[in-house]
Design a protein around this motif. Structure first.
Motif, mmCIF file in Angstrom:
data_model
loop_
_atom_site.group_PDB
_atom_site.id
_atom_site.type_symbol
_atom_site.label_atom_id
_atom_site.label_comp_id
_atom_site.label_asym_id
_atom_site.label_seq_id
_atom_site.Cartn_x
_atom_site.Cartn_y
_atom_site.Cartn_z
ATOM 1 N N GLN A 131 0.835 -1.197 0.000
ATOM 2 C CA GLN A 131 0.000 0.000 0.000
ATOM 3 C C GLN A 131 0.874 1.252 0.000
ATOM 4 O OE1 GLN A 131 -2.467 0.275 3.455
ATOM 5 N NE2 GLN A 131 -3.814 1.810 2.562
ATOM 6 N N LEU A 132 1.930 1.235 0.831
ATOM 7 C CA LEU A 132 2.834 2.384 0.882
ATOM 8 C C LEU A 132 3.527 2.590 -0.457
ATOM 9 C CD1 LEU A 132 4.407 2.207 4.427
ATOM 10 C CD2 LEU A 132 3.477 4.241 3.327
ATOM 11 N N THR A 133 4.028 1.471 -1.029
ATOM 12 C CA THR A 133 4.717 1.559 -2.324
ATOM 13 C C THR A 133 3.792 2.128 -3.388
ATOM 14 O OG1 THR A 133 5.725 -0.505 -1.623
ATOM 15 C CG2 THR A 133 6.196 0.219 -3.865
ATOM 16 N N LEU A 148 1.064 3.833 -3.051
ATOM 17 C CA LEU A 148 0.700 5.232 -2.805
ATOM 18 C C LEU A 148 1.824 6.163 -3.218
ATOM 19 C CD1 LEU A 148 -1.143 5.114 0.615
ATOM 20 C CD2 LEU A 148 -2.070 5.958 -1.526
ATOM 21 N N THR A 149 3.078 5.742 -2.945
ATOM 22 C CA THR A 149 4.230 6.560 -3.334
ATOM 23 C C THR A 149 4.260 6.735 -4.849
ATOM 24 O OG1 THR A 149 5.327 5.404 -1.545
ATOM 25 C CG2 THR A 149 6.688 6.867 -2.862
ATOM 26 N N LEU A 150 3.843 5.685 -5.550
ATOM 27 C CA LEU A 150 3.807 5.754 -7.015
ATOM 28 C C LEU A 150 2.614 6.561 -7.509
ATOM 29 C CD1 LEU A 150 4.668 2.030 -7.841
ATOM 30 C CD2 LEU A 150 6.091 4.005 -8.350
ATOM 31 N N GLY A 168 -2.537 4.751 -5.681
ATOM 32 C CA GLY A 168 -3.486 4.294 -4.656
ATOM 33 C C GLY A 168 -4.911 4.361 -5.179
ATOM 34 N N GLY A 169 -5.693 3.314 -4.906
ATOM 35 C CA GLY A 169 -7.096 3.321 -5.303
ATOM 36 C C GLY A 169 -7.320 3.237 -6.799
ATOM 37 N N LEU A 171 -8.369 -4.834 -0.988
ATOM 38 C CA LEU A 171 -8.968 -3.917 -0.028
ATOM 39 C C LEU A 171 -7.964 -2.855 0.402
ATOM 40 C CD1 LEU A 171 -11.802 -4.102 1.051
ATOM 41 C CD2 LEU A 171 -10.929 -5.074 3.108
ATOM 42 N N LEU A 172 -6.733 -3.302 0.720
ATOM 43 C CA LEU A 172 -5.734 -2.369 1.241
ATOM 44 C C LEU A 172 -5.240 -1.417 0.166
ATOM 45 C CD1 LEU A 172 -3.858 -4.860 3.519
ATOM 46 C CD2 LEU A 172 -4.757 -2.676 4.273
ATOM 47 N N GLY A 223 -8.089 0.567 -1.602
ATOM 48 C CA GLY A 223 -8.757 1.513 -0.708
ATOM 49 C C GLY A 223 -10.263 1.543 -0.886
ATOM 50 N N GLY A 224 -10.848 0.421 -1.291
ATOM 51 C CA GLY A 224 -12.301 0.383 -1.469
ATOM 52 C C GLY A 224 -12.748 0.961 -2.801
ATOM 53 N N ALA A 225 -11.855 1.700 -3.460
ATOM 54 C CA ALA A 225 -12.252 2.344 -4.719
ATOM 55 C C ALA A 225 -12.282 1.355 -5.872
ATOM 56 C CB ALA A 225 -11.304 3.493 -5.045
ATOM 57 N N ARG A 232 -13.551 -1.996 -6.920
ATOM 58 C CA ARG A 232 -14.492 -3.055 -6.535
ATOM 59 C C ARG A 232 -14.162 -4.325 -7.303
ATOM 60 N NH1 ARG A 232 -19.689 -1.513 -4.300
ATOM 61 N NH2 ARG A 232 -20.424 -3.564 -4.896
#
Lengths: 264, 408
Positions: free
Chosen positions: A120-122, A124-126, A129-130, A208-209, A212-214, A216
């Motif tokens: 998730q961190l990786t 998001l850094t890129l 995320g989502g 899920l992680l 981020g729920g976005a 589906r």
């Protein structure tokens, strides 16, 4: 074989068959039954709305399409990466083989939740995320682990003599891949694609992680339906989830019949 | 041999991330900045924005209302593309915390469905933008006299969240199976003793909310617990409640050795005749779930005379919302009489309004009255009479933890 052993065997087979099919049958009925309350033996009425929803309801269709896209992409990309990786590792020194196997095993064996937090961190850094691309990258990690182990196994017991013979006859690398290696690898590649698809298809925690729920997907959809008591819809979704697995099982059984040496 | 590879991979990833971060434009206007502008500029900035709304996506009727009714209208009228995605409670907090740590300037979501504990946790960590909700034109119609709406679990929303619906807890029973249901906690306790194994509560949010209502009832009302969390008062109250639960335990479903996981499990047991009462945090779920065929058509809601807990739900905007203006426009639209009325219709969602109906124009008043007085629903004045506010979220947390330790 005495009559008694054959009876025991038949009974065990029947029990096993029931054990496997009864839950599926119950799911089929639940997916079609509306207002089915004990002690009534039959549902109030049968309706196919839960199945229709899978395709007609925009949100559910999106989940189904996402799952399919992710599964197919993950299967193809992971197979394309794992095959040369597994082959190179299998032909390398023992130390390299062991470290590749260890890394691949880690990607498989790490709890998805632990893996998910790191990913998730990786992601998001890129800045992914989502997004579907981010979830695809996340699915790639365990899938690549599984498939690398598969191809390590395939190439560890590989009979290189065909390839050597072709080389001796003056075939270059590309020709050897086209005419010798790929035809020989057809079965392992088909297995890898199927396995890769199923690993992504069944992923929950990573989706899920990282999503981020976005993002589906079908399994997330089924879980949401279960948590809110929408059993009819959940059952239809669960059966849709089970279908590819059953299909792959059927296909590999059929393929096994056409292959001389398989332990299926 | 392996370490340099890992290091190279890591540095490449970080370099890529840095590149992407540099390539992104300046962060978009924050909700607090937008709140200082005239509403027309917020509308202008919202046009063309895409709003990702993280919310609980478990109920098809709510999903249909959001996707099929709200989204097309905000797109058509304000040019805002609304996309509802899944996420609730701690997931929201975790997601935003990770985004904050990763230094993601642009988050994924612009709007959140929150209340109570989640609001508290987000506020504490500085993950919500604000204040902004007081500048919404529709905010003037909100029922500011209702403590249920103006205080979120004793917390002041302080403009960091905008209310959009209210619910009140109720028990659900089957009118054909239980023609004369108990109407107070004392009667319920007698009923459970007379019908062993036919009553229980779940071990998640709804069940604990039920127990919290009993906690007030057995300890002289809610007033004792308003204000800050007081552990001495809590301890005395808890002991009284747990003594009551212990005496009730042998008469519960499976002698109180097991409790259903959640409301969905309660509905299943109730529908299949294993227990005679289900429960819901929304008093109108007896009607909506019956319409969906999940519980029998003869299901009705009942509110115990000792009082049941009511609360509001709210909308928040994250600190890193990419489309804060669009989110404000959606929040404002959801407060319009039109959206509030649609949401309250039993065949849609049956979610209570946060508007003060008495101050609305006459045509809207009449429409709201016809919905509120649906014979299948608990009458509005009954609800008001027995509604009890939430107290500090600490009471809920402690009760849940102690119940797991001492009762379950």
């Amino acid at each position: 074989m005495s009559a008694r052993t054959s009876l025991v065997r038949t009974l065990s087979l029947v029990a096993l068959l029931l054990f496997v099919t009864a839950p599926l049958l119950l799911l089929v009925v639940t997916s079609l039954a509306r207002g089915w309350f004990a002690p009534a033996l039959l549902p109030d009425h049968i309706d196919g709305s839960a199945w229709r929803d899978l395709v007609t309801d925009a949100a559910r269709r999106e989940a189904l399409v996402n799952s399919l896209v992710l599964g197919i992409m993950t299967a193809i990309v992971a197979t394309a990466l794992a095959l040369p990786l597994g082959r190179a590792a299998a032909r390398s020194t023992r130390a390299v083989r062991r470290s590749v196997a260890l890394l691949a095993f880690a990607a498989v064996a790490l709890p998805p939740v632990a893996l998910g937090v790191g990913l998730q961190l990786t992601v998001l850094t890129l800045g992914l995320g989502g997004t579907l691309a981010g979830v695809f990258l996340a699915h790639l990690v365990p899938t690549l682990g599984y498939l690398t182990l598969v191809f390590l196994g395939v190439f560890a017991q590989w009979d290189g003599r065909m390839d050597e013979a072709a080389a001796t006859l003056g075939a270059d690398v590309r020709t050897r891949w086209r005419l010798v290696l790929l035809p020989l690898l057809r079965r392992p590649i088909a297995d890898a694609l199927a396995l890769g698809f199923l690993v992504s298809w069944a992923q929950v925690a990573l989706t899920l992680l990282v999503g981020g729920g976005a993002v589906r997907t079908l399994p997330l959809d089924v879980l949401a339906m279960l948590q809110s008591g929408q059993d009819q819809r959940a059952a239809a979704g669960a059966l849709a989830l089970a279908m590819p697995a059953l299909l792959v099982l059927g296909l590999s059984r059929a393929a096994a019949r056409n292959t001389a040496a398989v332990a299926a | 041999m392996r370490i340099p590879v890992v290091r190279t991979l890591l540095s490449t990833t970080l370099a890529l991330g840095a590149l992407i971060a540099c390539a992104t434009p300046a962060p978009p206007a924050n909700a607090a900045t937008l709140a200082a502008m005239p509403w027309d500029s917020v509308l202008a900035r919202a046009r063309g924005q895409a709003v990702v709304w993280r919310m609980w996506r478990g109920d098809p009727s709510i999903n249909a209302f959001i996707d099929g009714w709200v989204a097309p209208r905000v797109l058509e009228r304000y040019g805002v593309t609304l996309r509802a995605v899944n996420g609730q409670g701690n997931e929201l907090v975790d997601q935003l915390t990770v985004e904050q740590e990763a230094g993601a300037k642009d988050g994924t979501a612009s709007l959140l469905w929150i209340n109570g504990e989640t609001f508290g946790a987000l506020r504490q960590r500085g993950l919500l933008a604000g204040p902004w909700s007081h500048v919404l034109p529709s905010a003037a119609m909100v029922d500011s006299a209702s403590p249920i709406i103006t205080r979120d679990f004793e917390q002041d929303p302080a403009g960091y969240e905008s209310p959009w619906g209210t619910v009140q807890q109720a028990l659900i029973y089957d009118a054909t199976r239980t023609p004369n249901p108990p109407r107070s906690l004392a009667e319920l306790s007698q009923w459970a003793r007379a019908h062993p194994g036919r009553f229980t509560y779940d071990q998640s949010f709804a069940g604990m909310t039920l127990l919290k209502g009993w906690f007030y009832a057995l300890n002289g009302g809610v007033a004792t617990y308003q204000g800050r969390f007081d552990s001495t008062k809590y301890g005395a109250g808890r002991d009284r409640l747990f003594a009551f639960l212990d005496s009730l335990k042998p008469f519960l479903w499976r002698q109180g050795t097991q409790y259903p996981a959640d409301v969905a499990a309660m509905h299943r047991l109730f529908a299949n005749g294993e227990i005679d009462f289900s429960l819901s945090n929304n008093q109108n779920e007896a009607v909506t779930k019956a319409l969906q065929g999940i519980i029998p058509a003869t299901s009705r809601a009942l509110v115990l005379r000792d009082g049941t807990i009511a609360n509001a739900h709210y909308l928040g905007i994250p600190f890193n919302a990419p489309s804060a203006a669009g989110a404000m426009v959606v929040a404002n639209f959801l407060l319009s009489p039109e959206a509030q009325l649609e949401k309250q219709r039993p065949q849609v969602w049956a979610d209570g309004t946060v508007l003060r109906i008495a101050t609305l124009p006459a045509e809207w008043r009449a429409r709201f009255d016809s919905v509120v007085n649906d014979p299948r629903l608990v009458p509005a004045d009954t609800l008001r009479l027995y509604a009890r506010p939430e107290v500090s979220p600490r009471y809920h947390e402690r009760l849940q933890a102690d119940w797991r330790r001492m009762i379950r």
